[in-house]
Design an enzyme around this catalytic site. Sequence first.
Site, PDB file in Angstrom:
ATOM      1  CB  SER A 109      -0.882   0.006   1.259  1.00 31.35           C
ATOM      2  OG  SER A 109      -1.465   1.277   1.474  1.00 31.35           O
ATOM      3  CE1 TYR A 144      -4.617  -2.055   4.824  1.00 33.79           C
ATOM      4  CE2 TYR A 144      -3.491   0.037   4.464  1.00 33.79           C
ATOM      5  CZ  TYR A 144      -4.084  -1.108   3.963  1.00 33.79           C
ATOM      6  OH  TYR A 144      -4.127  -1.311   2.605  1.00 33.79           O
TER       7      TYR A 144
END
Length: 269
Positions: free
Chosen positions: A154, A167
């Site tokens: 990401s 995350y």
Amino acid sequence: MIPDQLLKGQKALVTGANSGIGKATAVAMGRAGADVVVNYVAGREEAEKVVEEIKSLGVRAVAHEADVSDEDQVVAMVNRTVEEFGTLDILVANAGLQRDAPLTEMTLARWQKVLDVNLTGQFLCAREATKEFLRRGVVPEVSRAAGKIICMSSVHQVIPWAGHVNYASSKGGVQMMMETLAQELAPKKVRVNAIAPGAIQTPINRGAWDTPEAREDLLKLIPYDRVGDPEDIALAAVALASDLMDYVVGATLFVDGGMTLFPGFATGG
């Protein structure tokens, strides 16, 4: 567009492939000529629909339920892949989730669940896939590499994200895990790389793009002035898994419309 037979004869396992980026990637692998295992942890009906779509492209596909954070289930999934298709050439370690909260409200369970799936899950899948890559070795008529691992990371492996410490930490871990595995496995002709998506229209982040107001705010972060589609990531994954990218090892491909250019600084910050 990716040539239809770019991955002809190869066998791919895509985790978290019953929706979003995983679904698009699994279908794109099939379109490029690969047989595909469609992994899912929930949503069997959706996974079976993906399988049927891939089969309609003239290749083989099967759905396999497994929690990537469970070691025994990952071992069984890779073993079934080899039983079904004879071997494994490509792993796309895509399965991931979010459990967001401010730091003071972040429970240990939320922290651990995200790390278990997003980081440990990729480690387990990579470990088991690599065993098959090394057992079989390079088959030149199939691919110049013994195996290809694509870790789904990401932009938040480099962009801090307040309220999402679990995350962001998991994706920072994916980066270092990927680079370490790439260093270790490159001499064995196993290529390990990552894709770092930016803002992509998927169910996991629907709230960030599904209203005009949310989309307008989101586009302020994207110099290319559009929100990404799962297909953007899928095409990158097919290319990265192919021999077109045979000399690409240990790299993170950012597919983000320029989000990691920090557009707020375009006018001096």
